[in-house]
Design a protein around this motif. Structure first.
Motif, PDB file in Angstrom:
ATOM      1  N   ALA A  27     -17.907   8.667 -11.681  1.00  0.00           N
ATOM      2  CA  ALA A  27     -18.196   8.911 -10.267  1.00  0.00           C
ATOM      3  C   ALA A  27     -19.234  10.014 -10.100  1.00  0.00           C
ATOM      4  O   ALA A  27     -20.150   9.912  -9.281  1.00  0.00           O
ATOM      5  CB  ALA A  27     -16.902   9.283  -9.530  1.00  0.00           C
ATOM      6  N   ALA A  28     -19.096  11.082 -10.900  1.00  0.00           N
ATOM      7  CA  ALA A  28     -20.057  12.182 -10.830  1.00  0.00           C
ATOM      8  C   ALA A  28     -21.457  11.705 -11.189  1.00  0.00           C
ATOM      9  O   ALA A  28     -22.443  12.094 -10.554  1.00  0.00           O
ATOM     10  CB  ALA A  28     -19.625  13.309 -11.764  1.00  0.00           C
ATOM     11  N   ALA A  29     -21.549  10.844 -12.193  1.00  0.00           N
ATOM     12  CA  ALA A  29     -22.851  10.313 -12.597  1.00  0.00           C
ATOM     13  C   ALA A  29     -23.514   9.538 -11.465  1.00  0.00           C
ATOM     14  O   ALA A  29     -24.743   9.488 -11.364  1.00  0.00           O
ATOM     15  CB  ALA A  29     -22.694   9.429 -13.829  1.00  0.00           C
ATOM     16  N   ARG A  30     -22.680   8.933 -10.599  1.00  0.00           N
ATOM     17  CA  ARG A  30     -23.204   8.204  -9.435  1.00  0.00           C
ATOM     18  C   ARG A  30     -23.481   9.133  -8.261  1.00  0.00           C
ATOM     19  O   ARG A  30     -23.926   8.691  -7.198  1.00  0.00           O
ATOM     20  CB  ARG A  30     -22.221   7.116  -9.005  1.00  0.00           C
ATOM     21  CG  ARG A  30     -22.020   6.000 -10.015  1.00  0.00           C
ATOM     22  CD  ARG A  30     -21.255   4.839  -9.426  1.00  0.00           C
ATOM     23  NE  ARG A  30     -19.902   5.208  -9.040  1.00  0.00           N
ATOM     24  CZ  ARG A  30     -18.832   5.079  -9.826  1.00  0.00           C
ATOM     25  NH1 ARG A  30     -18.976   4.596 -11.059  1.00  0.00           N
ATOM     26  NH2 ARG A  30     -17.631   5.426  -9.405  1.00  0.00           N
ATOM     27  N   GLY A  31     -23.189  10.423  -8.437  1.00  0.00           N
ATOM     28  CA  GLY A  31     -23.414  11.382  -7.368  1.00  0.00           C
ATOM     29  C   GLY A  31     -22.279  11.492  -6.374  1.00  0.00           C
ATOM     30  O   GLY A  31     -22.428  12.092  -5.306  1.00  0.00           O
ATOM     31  N   GLN A  32     -21.120  10.944  -6.722  1.00  0.00           N
ATOM     32  CA  GLN A  32     -19.966  10.985  -5.828  1.00  0.00           C
ATOM     33  C   GLN A  32     -19.142  12.247  -6.085  1.00  0.00           C
ATOM     34  O   GLN A  32     -18.936  12.640  -7.225  1.00  0.00           O
ATOM     35  CB  GLN A  32     -19.087   9.744  -6.039  1.00  0.00           C
ATOM     36  CG  GLN A  32     -19.801   8.444  -5.728  1.00  0.00           C
ATOM     37  CD  GLN A  32     -18.973   7.223  -6.082  1.00  0.00           C
ATOM     38  OE1 GLN A  32     -17.899   7.333  -6.679  1.00  0.00           O
ATOM     39  NE2 GLN A  32     -19.469   6.047  -5.731  1.00  0.00           N
ATOM     40  N   ALA A  33     -18.672  12.856  -5.010  1.00  0.00           N
ATOM     41  CA  ALA A  33     -17.849  14.056  -5.140  1.00  0.00           C
ATOM     42  C   ALA A  33     -16.488  13.692  -5.725  1.00  0.00           C
ATOM     43  O   ALA A  33     -15.893  12.674  -5.357  1.00  0.00           O
ATOM     44  CB  ALA A  33     -17.671  14.722  -3.785  1.00  0.00           C
ATOM     45  N   VAL A  34     -16.013  14.524  -6.634  1.00  0.00           N
ATOM     46  CA  VAL A  34     -14.728  14.288  -7.303  1.00  0.00           C
ATOM     47  C   VAL A  34     -13.918  15.569  -7.273  1.00  0.00           C
ATOM     48  O   VAL A  34     -14.385  16.620  -7.716  1.00  0.00           O
ATOM     49  CB  VAL A  34     -14.932  13.869  -8.776  1.00  0.00           C
ATOM     50  CG1 VAL A  34     -13.587  13.555  -9.420  1.00  0.00           C
ATOM     51  CG2 VAL A  34     -15.867  12.681  -8.884  1.00  0.00           C
ATOM     52  N   LEU A  35     -12.691  15.487  -6.765  1.00  0.00           N
ATOM     53  CA  LEU A  35     -11.805  16.648  -6.731  1.00  0.00           C
ATOM     54  C   LEU A  35     -10.434  16.251  -7.239  1.00  0.00           C
ATOM     55  O   LEU A  35      -9.920  15.187  -6.892  1.00  0.00           O
ATOM     56  CB  LEU A  35     -11.665  17.189  -5.302  1.00  0.00           C
ATOM     57  CG  LEU A  35     -12.920  17.754  -4.627  1.00  0.00           C
ATOM     58  CD1 LEU A  35     -12.597  18.102  -3.182  1.00  0.00           C
ATOM     59  CD2 LEU A  35     -13.421  18.980  -5.361  1.00  0.00           C
TER      60      LEU A  35
END
Length: 209
Positions: free
Chosen positions: A117-125
Motif C-alpha cells: 500500500a505504501a508503494a502505491r502512495g496509500q497511507a497505512v496506520l
C-alpha cells in the motif's frame, strides 16, 4: 517487484526483516542502514520504492532522516516500523512525511500489505496508531501554553533542573513542578523528554543557533 531499504539499529531485526521479505517474490531488499544518517545516504543512492524506518536510533533519528530524505528529493515512501506508539513518536513522524506507521508486533501479512500500500502512495496506520490519532482529533483543541509555562519549558529544554529553573525565574520549586504538570497535560505527554520533543515538533520551542 517492490524494492526495499531496511533501517534499524538492531542487526537481528534487520536480518529478520531481510529474510522475511527476501523469501517473498513481491519484494526485493536492496539495502540496509543502521541509523538515520546512513538511511539518507543509502536511500539517496539506491532510490528504493519503500523505506522501512525505525524511529529511535543512535545518532540521527528516524524523524530527522525522513525530513532529510524529503529535502533531498528522494521519492521513496517511508513506512515507519517501530515499537513506540506515543503521540511524541507518531505525530512528528507523520508530520515529517511518513506514508505509514506500523508497530513491530504487526503480523507478517499485515506488514506485507502495508508495504504494498505504501508503494502505491496509500497511507497505512496500525490499528493502535489510528485509534490514537482519532482520539486526538475528537478531543477539544489543546489549550495553548502560557508565557510562564513556555519559560519553564525553555529552561528545562536547556538542561536546567527544577531547582535551577525556580532560581532563574524567582519562583518556588513546587511552582515549577506545577507548571510542568500543566505542560504535560496540554501537550499530552508524561515526562520531561517527551514534553521538550513535542514542544519542538509543534513550534513552541525552536533550536538555538
Amino acid at each position: 517487484m517492490i524494492s526495499l531499504l531496511i533501517v534499524d539499529d538492531h542487526p537481528v531485526v534487520r536480518d529478520g526483516l531481510r529474510g522475511m521479505f527476501s523469501a517473498d517474490p513481491r519484494f526485493e531488499v536492496v539495502g540496509e542502514a543502521a541509523h538515520g544518517a546512513e538511511a539518507v545516504a543509502v536511500g539517496e543512492k539506491l532510490r528504493p520504492d519503500v523505506i522501512l524506518m525505525d524511529l529511535r536510533m543512535p545518532g540521527t533519528d528516524g524523524v530527522t532522516a525522513i525530513e532529510e530524505l524529503a529535502r533531498r528529493g528522494v521519492e521513496a515512501k517511508v513506512l515507519v516500523l517501530t515499537t513506540y506508539d506515543t503521540d511524541s513518536d507518531v505525530l512528528p513522524a507523520i508530520e515529517a512525511g511518513a506514508t505509514g506507521y506500523l508497530l513491530k508486533d504487526a503480523p507478517r501479512e499485515e506488514l506485507f500489505r502495508a508495504v504494498e500500500a505504501a508503494a502505491r502512495g496509500q497511507a497505512v496506520l496500525s490499528p493502535a496508531v489510528a485509534s490514537r490519532l482519532m482520539g486526538r482529533l475528537r478531543r477539544p483543541a489543546a489549550e495553548p501554553l502560557s508565557q510562564r509555562e513556555l519559560e519553564v519549558l525553555e529552561l528545562i529544554a536547556g538542561g536546567a533542573t527544577n531547582r535551577e529553573a525556580a532560581k532563574q525565574l524567582f519562583i518556588s520549586e513546587a511552582t515549577v513542578k506545577t507548571h510542568l504538570l500543566h505542560v504535560y497535560a496540554k501537550l499530552g505527554v508524561n515526562d520531561r523528554a517527551a514534553a521538550v520533543a513535542t514542544a519542538f515538533s509543534r513550534g513552541y520551542l525552536t533550536p538555538r543557533p
